[in-house]
Design a protein around this motif. Structure first.
Motif, short mmCIF file in Angstrom:
data_model
loop_
_atom_site.label_atom_id
_atom_site.label_comp_id
_atom_site.label_asym_id
_atom_site.label_seq_id
_atom_site.Cartn_x
_atom_site.Cartn_y
_atom_site.Cartn_z
N MET A 164 -13.24 13.82 -8.34
CA MET A 164 -12.63 12.62 -8.88
C MET A 164 -11.83 11.93 -7.78
SD MET A 164 -13.72 12.58 -11.92
CE MET A 164 -12.74 11.23 -12.57
N LEU A 165 -11.79 10.61 -7.85
CA LEU A 165 -11.10 9.80 -6.85
C LEU A 165 -9.61 10.10 -6.86
CD1 LEU A 165 -11.73 7.57 -4.81
CD2 LEU A 165 -11.22 5.92 -6.61
N GLY A 166 -9.05 10.22 -5.67
CA GLY A 166 -7.62 10.46 -5.51
C GLY A 166 -6.91 9.26 -4.92
N ASP A 167 -5.69 9.45 -4.48
CA ASP A 167 -4.84 8.40 -3.94
C ASP A 167 -5.01 8.32 -2.43
OD1 ASP A 167 -2.89 6.58 -3.30
OD2 ASP A 167 -1.23 7.75 -4.17
N ALA A 168 -5.45 7.18 -1.94
CA ALA A 168 -5.66 6.98 -0.51
C ALA A 168 -4.36 7.12 0.28
CB ALA A 168 -6.28 5.62 -0.25
N GLU A 169 -3.24 6.84 -0.36
CA GLU A 169 -1.95 6.94 0.33
C GLU A 169 -1.62 8.38 0.72
OE1 GLU A 169 -0.22 4.38 1.49
OE2 GLU A 169 -1.78 3.09 0.65
N ALA A 170 -2.26 9.34 0.09
CA ALA A 170 -2.01 10.75 0.40
C ALA A 170 -2.74 11.20 1.67
CB ALA A 170 -2.43 11.63 -0.78
N LEU A 171 -3.67 10.38 2.15
CA LEU A 171 -4.42 10.73 3.35
C LEU A 171 -3.59 10.51 4.60
CD1 LEU A 171 -7.85 9.04 2.54
CD2 LEU A 171 -7.40 11.51 2.63
N PRO A 172 -3.79 11.34 5.62
CA PRO A 172 -3.11 11.08 6.89
C PRO A 172 -3.76 9.91 7.61
CG PRO A 172 -4.58 12.97 7.10
CD PRO A 172 -4.61 12.56 5.65
N GLU A 173 -2.98 9.26 8.48
CA GLU A 173 -3.57 8.24 9.35
C GLU A 173 -4.42 8.97 10.37
OE1 GLU A 173 -3.77 5.07 9.31
OE2 GLU A 173 -2.39 4.65 7.70
N PRO A 174 -5.54 8.51 10.87
CA PRO A 174 -6.16 7.21 10.60
C PRO A 174 -7.12 7.23 9.41
CG PRO A 174 -7.36 8.29 12.34
CD PRO A 174 -6.22 9.21 11.96
N LEU A 175 -7.17 8.36 8.68
CA LEU A 175 -8.08 8.43 7.54
C LEU A 175 -7.73 7.43 6.46
CD1 LEU A 175 -8.57 12.28 7.18
CD2 LEU A 175 -10.08 10.63 8.29
N ARG A 176 -6.43 7.20 6.25
CA ARG A 176 -6.00 6.23 5.24
C ARG A 176 -6.52 4.84 5.59
NH1 ARG A 176 -0.59 5.94 5.97
NH2 ARG A 176 -0.46 8.06 5.20
N GLU A 177 -6.40 4.48 6.86
CA GLU A 177 -6.87 3.17 7.31
C GLU A 177 -8.37 3.03 7.09
OE1 GLU A 177 -7.30 0.77 11.51
OE2 GLU A 177 -5.63 2.17 11.27
N ARG A 178 -9.13 4.07 7.40
CA ARG A 178 -10.59 4.03 7.20
C ARG A 178 -10.93 3.94 5.71
NH1 ARG A 178 -13.22 8.67 10.82
NH2 ARG A 178 -15.10 7.73 9.97
N GLU A 179 -10.13 4.61 4.89
CA GLU A 179 -10.38 4.61 3.45
C GLU A 179 -10.19 3.23 2.85
OE1 GLU A 179 -11.03 7.41 0.05
OE2 GLU A 179 -11.57 7.24 2.14
N LEU A 180 -9.23 2.49 3.36
CA LEU A 180 -8.89 1.19 2.80
C LEU A 180 -9.66 0.04 3.45
CD1 LEU A 180 -5.04 1.71 2.46
CD2 LEU A 180 -6.77 1.83 0.65
N ALA A 181 -10.37 0.31 4.53
CA ALA A 181 -11.11 -0.75 5.23
C ALA A 181 -12.26 -1.26 4.37
CB ALA A 181 -11.65 -0.21 6.55
N PRO A 182 -12.62 -2.52 4.52
CA PRO A 182 -13.75 -3.07 3.77
C PRO A 182 -15.04 -2.32 4.11
CG PRO A 182 -12.51 -4.82 4.85
CD PRO A 182 -11.98 -3.53 5.37
N ARG A 183 -15.91 -2.22 3.14
CA ARG A 183 -17.21 -1.59 3.35
C ARG A 183 -18.08 -2.54 4.16
NH1 ARG A 183 -20.00 0.04 -1.97
NH2 ARG A 183 -21.32 1.10 -0.48
N THR A 184 -18.81 -2.01 5.11
CA THR A 184 -19.70 -2.83 5.93
C THR A 184 -21.04 -2.14 6.11
OG1 THR A 184 -18.90 -1.87 8.00
CG2 THR A 184 -17.78 -3.86 7.22
N ARG A 185 -22.06 -2.94 6.32
CA ARG A 185 -23.40 -2.45 6.65
C ARG A 185 -24.02 -3.47 7.60
NH1 ARG A 185 -22.03 1.62 4.55
NH2 ARG A 185 -23.19 2.98 3.16
N ASN A 186 -24.99 -3.01 8.38
CA ASN A 186 -25.78 -3.94 9.17
C ASN A 186 -26.49 -4.90 8.23
OD1 ASN A 186 -25.08 -2.71 11.59
ND2 ASN A 186 -26.82 -1.32 11.51
N ALA A 187 -26.71 -6.12 8.68
CA ALA A 187 -27.43 -7.10 7.86
C ALA A 187 -28.86 -6.62 7.64
CB ALA A 187 -27.45 -8.45 8.57
N LEU A 188 -29.45 -7.02 6.53
CA LEU A 188 -30.81 -6.60 6.20
C LEU A 188 -31.79 -6.98 7.30
CD1 LEU A 188 -32.58 -5.22 4.09
CD2 LEU A 188 -32.81 -7.43 2.94
N ASP A 189 -31.63 -8.17 7.87
CA ASP A 189 -32.51 -8.60 8.96
C ASP A 189 -32.42 -7.67 10.17
OD1 ASP A 189 -33.43 -10.71 7.47
OD2 ASP A 189 -32.14 -12.21 8.43
N GLU A 190 -31.29 -7.04 10.38
CA GLU A 190 -31.11 -6.15 11.52
C GLU A 190 -31.84 -4.82 11.35
OE1 GLU A 190 -27.07 -5.72 13.07
OE2 GLU A 190 -26.54 -7.48 11.88
#
Length: 196
Positions: A164-190
Motif C-alpha cells: 500500500m502507498l505510504g507517505d513520500a515525506e518519510a523517504l530520505p533525500e534524494p528518494l523523496r525528490e525522485r518520488e515527487l518528481a513528475p512522471r516522464t517517458r520518451n516520446a512515442l516517436d522516439e
C-alpha cells in the motif's frame, strides 16, 4: 498528506490507455504498517501465471515473502544501494526467476522475456486492485541464489516490492525528490524505430 494528494500520478499519454495502465506507477513510499491483502496478492500472482509464454513453457517461478518473515529480511539484505532504504516498508517482496534451461538442459531462449511479461501482468493486476508495485534490478543475484538454494536452471531476474502507498515525506533525500518528481517517458516517436 499522501503523495496522491499532492501530485497526479496518471501518465500524460499521447493516446488513451486503460486506467490500470495510465495510473500505474512505481512508488518507493510504502506504508510500513499496512498488511498486504492476501486475496489481492494472490490475484496478482494469478495474473502472472496466466501471462503468455513461448511454447506455453511458463518459465517463471516466484519467491513471495511477506514483511515480517525471515524470507523477506533475506531479500532486503540482498538488495543494493537505495533499494534497501525503502523496500523494507513494502508489504511483500517478490523475486521473479526465469527457467533459462529445461530439465534436459536445453536453453529456453525467451525465458527472461516471458518472465518480464509475467511481472508486467502481476503489476497491472496489483494496481487494478489498489496495490502498488516497484520493480528492482538492483539486487545480489548470487546472494539470493545461495540464500534460497535456487537451482542453476533458474536465474533471478527482478525483485518487486508490493504493498500500500505510504507517505513520500518519510523517504530520505534524494528518494523523496525522485518520488515527487513528475512522471516522464520518451516520446512515442522516439521509441518507434520503424512505423510503416
Amino acid at each position: 498528506m499522501s503523495l496522491t494528494d499532492t501530485v497526479t500520478r496518471t501518465a500524460d499519454t499521447s493516446f488513451p490507455l486503460l486506467p490500470a495502465l495510465a495510473e500505474r506507477w512505481s512508488p518507493r513510499a510504502f506504508d510500513a504498517e499496512a498488511v498486504i491483502d492476501q486475496d489481492k496478492l494472490t490475484a496478482a500472482l494469478e495474473a502472472a501465471r496466466w501471462s503468455p509464454s513461448a511454447n506455453n513453457s511458463q518459465p517463471w517461478r516466484f519467491i513471495v515473502a511477506r514483511r515480517g518473515s525471515a524470507a523477506f529480511d533475506t531479500i532486503v539484505a540482498n538488495l543494493m544501494g537505495f533499494n534497501q532504504a525503502w523496500a523494507g516498508a513494502a508489504g511483500a517482496l517478490v523475486v521473479a526467476l526465469a527457467e533459462v534451461a529445461d530439465a534436459e538442459g536445453n536453453e529456453r531462449r525467451w525465458a527472461t522475456y516471458d518472465v518480464g511479461q509475467a511481472v508486467a501482468h502481476f503489476s497491472v493486476q496489483a494496481h487494478h486492485d489498489g496495490l502498488h508495485t516497484h520493480q528492482m534490478g538492483g539486487f545480489d543475484a548470487a546472494g539470493l541464489r545461495a540464500a534460497f538454494d535456487i537451482d542453476e536452471r533458474f536465474v533471478p531476474v527482478s525483485v518487486t516490492a508490493v504493498g500500500m502507498l505510504g507517505d513520500a515525506e518519510a523517504l530520505p533525500e534524494p528518494l523523496r525528490e525522485r518520488e515527487l518528481a513528475p512522471r516522464t517517458r520518451n516520446a512515442l516517436d522516439e521509441v518507434l524505430l520503424v512505423n510503416a
